[in-house]
Design a protein around this motif. Structure first.
Motif, short mmCIF file in Angstrom:
data_model
loop_
_atom_site.label_atom_id
_atom_site.label_comp_id
_atom_site.label_asym_id
_atom_site.label_seq_id
_atom_site.Cartn_x
_atom_site.Cartn_y
_atom_site.Cartn_z
N ASP A 185 -1.28 10.76 -13.94
CA ASP A 185 0.03 10.21 -14.25
C ASP A 185 1.11 10.78 -13.34
OD1 ASP A 185 -1.01 8.57 -16.21
OD2 ASP A 185 -0.49 9.94 -17.86
N ASN A 186 1.05 12.08 -13.10
CA ASN A 186 2.02 12.71 -12.20
C ASN A 186 1.86 12.22 -10.77
OD1 ASN A 186 3.21 14.20 -14.26
ND2 ASN A 186 1.95 16.00 -13.88
N TRP A 187 0.61 11.99 -10.35
CA TRP A 187 0.34 11.53 -8.98
C TRP A 187 0.94 10.14 -8.76
CZ3 TRP A 187 -1.04 13.45 -4.49
CH2 TRP A 187 -1.41 12.59 -3.47
N LYS A 188 0.63 9.22 -9.65
CA LYS A 188 1.11 7.84 -9.43
C LYS A 188 2.59 7.68 -9.76
CE LYS A 188 -0.31 5.44 -13.64
NZ LYS A 188 0.86 4.72 -14.06
N ALA A 189 3.11 8.57 -10.59
CA ALA A 189 4.54 8.57 -10.96
C ALA A 189 4.98 7.15 -11.31
CB ALA A 189 5.37 9.18 -9.85
N PHE A 226 -4.96 9.40 -3.42
CA PHE A 226 -5.38 10.67 -4.00
C PHE A 226 -6.58 11.22 -3.24
CE2 PHE A 226 -7.16 13.56 -7.18
CZ PHE A 226 -6.02 14.18 -7.65
N LYS A 227 -7.52 10.41 -2.91
CA LYS A 227 -8.72 10.68 -2.13
C LYS A 227 -9.81 11.38 -2.92
CE LYS A 227 -6.76 10.18 2.35
NZ LYS A 227 -6.84 10.51 3.72
N LYS A 228 -11.06 11.09 -2.53
CA LYS A 228 -12.25 11.59 -3.21
C LYS A 228 -12.33 13.11 -3.16
CE LYS A 228 -17.25 11.08 -3.17
NZ LYS A 228 -18.39 10.43 -2.51
N LYS A 229 -12.03 13.71 -2.01
CA LYS A 229 -12.11 15.17 -1.89
C LYS A 229 -11.14 15.86 -2.85
CE LYS A 229 -11.94 18.97 1.35
NZ LYS A 229 -13.08 19.44 2.08
N HIS A 230 -9.94 15.32 -2.98
CA HIS A 230 -8.95 15.86 -3.91
C HIS A 230 -9.45 15.73 -5.35
CE1 HIS A 230 -4.36 15.92 -5.01
NE2 HIS A 230 -4.98 17.00 -5.42
N PHE A 234 -9.50 6.16 -9.22
CA PHE A 234 -8.70 7.38 -9.24
C PHE A 234 -8.39 7.82 -7.81
CE2 PHE A 234 -7.79 10.99 -12.27
CZ PHE A 234 -7.15 11.82 -11.36
N ALA A 235 -9.44 7.92 -6.98
CA ALA A 235 -9.28 8.39 -5.60
C ALA A 235 -8.43 7.44 -4.75
CB ALA A 235 -10.65 8.59 -4.95
N ASP A 236 -8.45 6.16 -5.06
CA ASP A 236 -7.70 5.17 -4.28
C ASP A 236 -6.26 5.00 -4.73
OD1 ASP A 236 -9.87 4.69 -2.68
OD2 ASP A 236 -10.45 2.81 -3.65
N GLN A 237 -5.86 5.67 -5.81
CA GLN A 237 -4.50 5.52 -6.34
C GLN A 237 -3.48 6.12 -5.38
OE1 GLN A 237 -3.28 3.83 -9.09
NE2 GLN A 237 -1.33 4.30 -8.13
N PHE A 238 -2.45 5.33 -5.08
CA PHE A 238 -1.35 5.81 -4.25
C PHE A 238 -0.38 6.63 -5.10
CE2 PHE A 238 -2.78 2.04 -1.94
CZ PHE A 238 -2.91 2.57 -0.66
N GLY A 239 0.21 7.64 -4.48
CA GLY A 239 1.18 8.46 -5.19
C GLY A 239 1.50 9.72 -4.41
#
Length: 78
Positions: A59-63, A30-34, A18-23
């Motif tokens: 889903d919105n983050w990775k679009a 996305f990053k761990k802190k987020h 999750f944290a490593d997903q680009f978007g």
């Protein structure tokens, strides 16, 4: 690790997917802190609502970008 838990405590266990997903707007991770901030922000919601909100945020983050890794996030309430 051992933790003393009380009624209504919540635990989240997650992989780095999750944290490593680009978007997002700039195509960044996305990053761990987020992710931690997201989990805190939904923690007072019923578990089913948490699931729906977290899925929608992801889903919105990775679009339209490809998912780059497996994503596993488990939440439970004591």
């Amino acid at each position: 690790h051992e933790l003393e838990l009380e009624t209504n405590d919540q635990i989240y266990i997650f992989t780095d997917g999750f944290a490593d997903q680009f978007g997002g707007v700039n195509g960044k991770k996305f990053k761990k802190k987020h992710l931690q901030q997201l989990l805190i922000s939904v923690s007072n919601e019923p578990i089913e609502n948490q699931k729906n909100i977290i899925n929608e945020v992801f889903d919105n983050w990775k679009a339209n970008l490809d998912q780059i890794d497996d994503v596993c996030l488990i939440g439970l309430r004591v």
